[in-house]
Write a protein that holds these residues in place. Structure first.
Motif, PDB file in Angstrom:
ATOM      1  N   LEU A  25       0.858  -1.186   0.000  1.00  0.00           N
ATOM      2  CA  LEU A  25       0.000   0.000   0.000  1.00  0.00           C
ATOM      3  C   LEU A  25       0.892   1.232   0.000  1.00  0.00           C
ATOM      4  N   PHE A  26       0.951   1.929  -1.123  1.00  0.00           N
ATOM      5  CA  PHE A  26       1.771   3.138  -1.233  1.00  0.00           C
ATOM      6  C   PHE A  26       1.019   4.376  -0.756  1.00  0.00           C
ATOM      7  N   MET A  27      -0.264   4.462  -1.063  1.00  0.00           N
ATOM      8  CA  MET A  27      -1.077   5.601  -0.616  1.00  0.00           C
ATOM      9  C   MET A  27      -2.518   5.141  -0.495  1.00  0.00           C
ATOM     10  N   ARG A  28      -3.115   5.342   0.666  1.00  0.00           N
ATOM     11  CA  ARG A  28      -4.503   4.931   0.878  1.00  0.00           C
ATOM     12  C   ARG A  28      -5.430   6.084   0.530  1.00  0.00           C
ATOM     13  N   GLY A  29      -6.460   5.789  -0.239  1.00  0.00           N
ATOM     14  CA  GLY A  29      -7.387   6.813  -0.676  1.00  0.00           C
ATOM     15  C   GLY A  29      -8.331   7.254   0.429  1.00  0.00           C
ATOM     16  N   THR A  30      -9.140   8.242   0.109  1.00  0.00           N
ATOM     17  CA  THR A  30     -10.087   8.786   1.083  1.00  0.00           C
ATOM     18  C   THR A  30     -11.399   8.016   1.115  1.00  0.00           C
ATOM     19  N   LYS A  31     -11.703   7.256   0.067  1.00  0.00           N
ATOM     20  CA  LYS A  31     -12.948   6.488   0.011  1.00  0.00           C
ATOM     21  C   LYS A  31     -12.815   5.432  -1.077  1.00  0.00           C
ATOM     22  N   SER A  77       9.945   1.420  -5.242  1.00  0.00           N
ATOM     23  CA  SER A  77       9.124   1.799  -4.084  1.00  0.00           C
ATOM     24  C   SER A  77       9.382   3.233  -3.643  1.00  0.00           C
ATOM     25  N   ARG A  78      10.638   3.605  -3.509  1.00  0.00           N
ATOM     26  CA  ARG A  78      10.962   4.959  -3.042  1.00  0.00           C
ATOM     27  C   ARG A  78      10.476   6.005  -4.040  1.00  0.00           C
ATOM     28  N   LEU A  79      10.631   5.738  -5.323  1.00  0.00           N
ATOM     29  CA  LEU A  79      10.202   6.695  -6.353  1.00  0.00           C
ATOM     30  C   LEU A  79       8.696   6.935  -6.273  1.00  0.00           C
ATOM     31  N   ILE A  80       7.913   5.872  -6.123  1.00  0.00           N
ATOM     32  CA  ILE A  80       6.462   6.017  -6.066  1.00  0.00           C
ATOM     33  C   ILE A  80       6.047   6.783  -4.821  1.00  0.00           C
ATOM     34  N   GLU A  81       6.668   6.501  -3.702  1.00  0.00           N
ATOM     35  CA  GLU A  81       6.351   7.221  -2.474  1.00  0.00           C
ATOM     36  C   GLU A  81       6.702   8.704  -2.595  1.00  0.00           C
ATOM     37  N   ASN A  99       3.954  11.690  -2.258  1.00  0.00           N
ATOM     38  CA  ASN A  99       4.148  12.785  -1.296  1.00  0.00           C
ATOM     39  C   ASN A  99       4.162  14.143  -1.995  1.00  0.00           C
ATOM     40  N   SER A 100       4.772  14.201  -3.167  1.00  0.00           N
ATOM     41  CA  SER A 100       4.793  15.463  -3.917  1.00  0.00           C
ATOM     42  C   SER A 100       3.389  15.869  -4.335  1.00  0.00           C
ATOM     43  N   TYR A 133       8.132  19.394  -6.328  1.00  0.00           N
ATOM     44  CA  TYR A 133       8.664  18.264  -7.087  1.00  0.00           C
ATOM     45  C   TYR A 133      10.177  18.189  -6.981  1.00  0.00           C
ATOM     46  N   SER A 134      10.668  16.989  -6.863  1.00  0.00           N
ATOM     47  CA  SER A 134      12.114  16.775  -6.940  1.00  0.00           C
ATOM     48  C   SER A 134      12.523  16.786  -8.407  1.00  0.00           C
TER      49      SER A 134
END
Length: 443
Positions: free
Chosen positions: A118-124, A172-176, A180-181, A440-441
């Protein structure tokens, strides 16, 4: 007494014998005792009754024990522990040969039923699902641009995203970082007077309350949110799976020497979509290396039946396997048929490496029998390639983007001739925005 009665009643002998027959059934017994076998018979019947009762009790006890054992095993197989030691199903043991030594995410980062990340959990919960496969030759710049434009296009405001890897740890790090950006970008525009930016980003897609659906996403563990949290921001989840998790046996390996992810993905879809069959209405299969999303492609099929599948063509008049959109039921049936067709096509060819995904898909779509239950839509439209830098510059302003039809702008393909120029040009344009470059990086 019996003998005297028979002598006195000779005139009515028939009736007397009937009387003796009733009261002396054992008159031929040697011991002369008519009731001598009664205790033995009673004892035998008692023992038989006890034996039958004992057997019945034993049978019922065994049935109850089996029932309790079945319920216990079912509970263990479906229970997802809160500690760091997840329950392991028998199917999971098959993964050791493919992912042995691979660092698994913590239990609170599993995407679904002890699998995935799970990289990012949505709001719904969402109704649309994007499944993007990452080819083994995909570079970090390729995936970074795909994920960045995926968020900026606004499609993640209505869709969940599944990334299919051959090795998820590589990116994994790139997607995170990109997730975050994106979160920082939304917060930054919330606190500013601007609502839109270059390359399709529009804050209103992620902030407007589109519906009253507040059900929890299916990904990860359930969490309790504040009542007004979902009204402020809405976005989907981003998760990832290794192909070894969804196809642990590598089912196509018996038909070819090397199975690329472009073919193996078709063996992963039935398991993935089967577990999600009641959660999503529309599904898009997309190649993250060759395709870029600039809008919402689901507008093409939202009003069609669940069995419909939209195909695109190549310039060679073959089906383009890089982008396929349709109802969840139609995509699920297509993936199962494609999996079977790949195995059949490989067996018919002498060279095991000569199978072309586009060729097999084109042959499948033309087979009426195999496509039974699937409503084919399109097959003639060609996805536009960003074949020149001048075409890219038409999206440098919001007015230019609004002037062009969204139908021709929701998806583009990189092409081969100017692949690196396209990536550099788009990144440069995004970084030209003062607000965007601050989050953005690589800007």
């Amino acid at each position: 007494m019996g003998l005297i009665s028979s002598t006195k009643e000779t005139k009515n002998s028939g009736r007397g014998m009937g009387f003796l027959f009733v009261f002396f059934p054992d008159h031929h017994n040697n011991d002369g005792s008519p009731s001598s076998s009664s205790p033995a018979t009673t004892l035998f019947r008692t023992r038989s009754s006890r034996l039958l009762l004992s057997k019945a009790q034993s049978t019922i006890s065994i049935c109850i024990l089996l029932l309790l054992l079945t319920l216990f095993l079912f509970t263990l197989s479906t229970f997802e522990p809160s500690s760091g030691f997840p329950a392991v199903s028998p199917r999971r043991f098959l993964l050791t040969r493919d992912v042995a030594g691979t660092r698994r995410p913590p239990s609170n980062r599993f995407a679904l039923q002890g699998m995935g990340t799970l990289f990012m959990r949505g709001t719904k919960s969402m109704h649309d699902l994007i499944v993007a496969h990452i080819a083994s030759d995909t570079t970090e710049d390729d995936l970074r641009l795909f994920v960045r434009l995926l968020h900026r296009s606004g499609v993640t405001s209505k869709s969940d995203v599944v990334l299919l890897f051959s090795n998820s740890q590589r990116f994994s790090r790139l997607i995170e970082e990109e997730n975050n950006s994106f979160s920082k970008l939304v917060d930054l525009y919330l606190n500013s007077n601007q609502t839109d930016s270059v390359w399709g980003f529009n804050l209103s897609r992620f902030t407007k309350n589109q519906s009253k659906n507040t059900s929890e996403p299916i990904w990860g563990k359930k969490i309790h949110r504040a009542n007004n949290e979902s009204d402020e921001l809405t976005h989907g989840s981003v998760v990832g799976f290794d192909v070894a998790e969804l196809d642990p046996e590598n089912s196509l390996s018996g038909f070819m020497d090397h199975v690329p992810i472009t073919l193996r993905r078709w063996a992963c879809y039935p398991m993935l979509l089967g577990r999600l069959r009641r959660n999503f209405k529309h599904v898009m299969l997309v190649d993250a290396k060759t395709s870029l999303l600039l809008g919402d492609p689901f507008t093409r099929i939202r009003n069609r039946s669940p069995e419909s599948v939209l195909f695109f063509s190549k310039h060679t008049n073959k089906i383009n396997p890089a982008v396929i959109i349709g109802g969840a039921k139609g995509i699920r049936r297509l993936s199962s048929a494609m999996h079977t067709e790949i195995a059949r096509a490989t067996m018919e060819r002498k060279r095991k490496s000569s199978v072309s995904e586009s060729g097999v898909l084109s042959q499948l779509v033309g087979n009426v029998h195999m496509m039974k239950g699937i409503e084919v839509v399109g097959t003639s439209e060609v996805i536009a390639e960003a074949s020149s830098l001048a075409e890219l510059r038409t999206r440098n302003s919001a007015s230019a983007a609004a002037a062009s039809p969204i139908k021709s702008r929701d998806i583009i393909q990189r092409g081969n001739s100017n692949h690196f120029d396209i990536t550099a040009t788009i990144m440069k344009r995004i970084c030209s925005s003062e607000l965007d470059s601050s989050v953005y990086s690589y800007c």
